[in-house]
Design a protein around this motif. Sequence first.
Motif, PDB file in Angstrom:
ATOM      1  N   GLU A  18       9.742  -2.128 -10.219  1.00 16.59           N
ATOM      2  CA  GLU A  18      10.825  -1.692 -10.140  1.00 16.59           C
ATOM      3  C   GLU A  18      11.437  -0.434  -9.490  1.00 16.59           C
ATOM      4  N   LEU A  19       9.630   0.469  -9.009  1.00 16.49           N
ATOM      5  CA  LEU A  19       9.909   1.392  -8.018  1.00 16.49           C
ATOM      6  C   LEU A  19      10.314   0.552  -7.043  1.00 16.49           C
ATOM      7  N   PHE A  26      17.514   1.888 -12.054  1.00 13.57           N
ATOM      8  CA  PHE A  26      16.116   1.379 -12.914  1.00 13.57           C
ATOM      9  C   PHE A  26      16.178   1.507 -14.727  1.00 13.57           C
ATOM     10  N   PHE A  27      16.758   1.857 -15.251  1.00 12.67           N
ATOM     11  CA  PHE A  27      16.911   1.283 -16.592  1.00 12.67           C
ATOM     12  C   PHE A  27      17.951   0.477 -16.760  1.00 12.67           C
ATOM     13  N   ALA A  58      11.320  -7.848 -17.103  1.00 15.61           N
ATOM     14  CA  ALA A  58      10.442  -7.707 -17.698  1.00 15.61           C
ATOM     15  C   ALA A  58       8.919  -7.290 -16.329  1.00 15.61           C
ATOM     16  N   LEU A  59       9.630  -6.557 -15.422  1.00 15.83           N
ATOM     17  CA  LEU A  59       8.683  -6.100 -14.355  1.00 15.83           C
ATOM     18  C   LEU A  59       8.224  -5.280 -14.215  1.00 15.83           C
TER      19      LEU A  59
END
Length: 117
Positions: free
Chosen positions: A83-84, A69-70, A77-78
């Motif tokens: 991202e989730l 995630f990080f 730039a999502l």
Amino acid sequence: MAERIATSLSRALRLRCPRCGETPLFRGWFAMAESCALCGLRFERAQGYFVGAIYVNYAVTAVLTLGLFFLLWGLTALSTAAELALVLPLVIVFPLWFFRYSRSLWLALEWLINREP
Ligand SMILES: [Zn+2]
């Protein structure tokens, strides 16, 4: 000591008995053998013995998914929702795949520290 750790880790990653390293721990994806067919080591030493494996599975999954995630957050730039959407399937699938390894690693750690049968 380092050799014992390497041997134990190697057997755990190959899903083999931590004592002899010869027989497989699992008979199916989730079905674990009760004991080693060769050396007789009982894999589940007590009721609830593999609760620790749940912690191992949870910790590895959390570190992996938070890291991803990080990483996505820092390198792309999502949006957070995107991202989730990428990470959530991993949260669901990875623990199922890692189930056998978490038990194997837990058993190897126990075997390394406490060699009682
Ligand atoms: Zn064995």
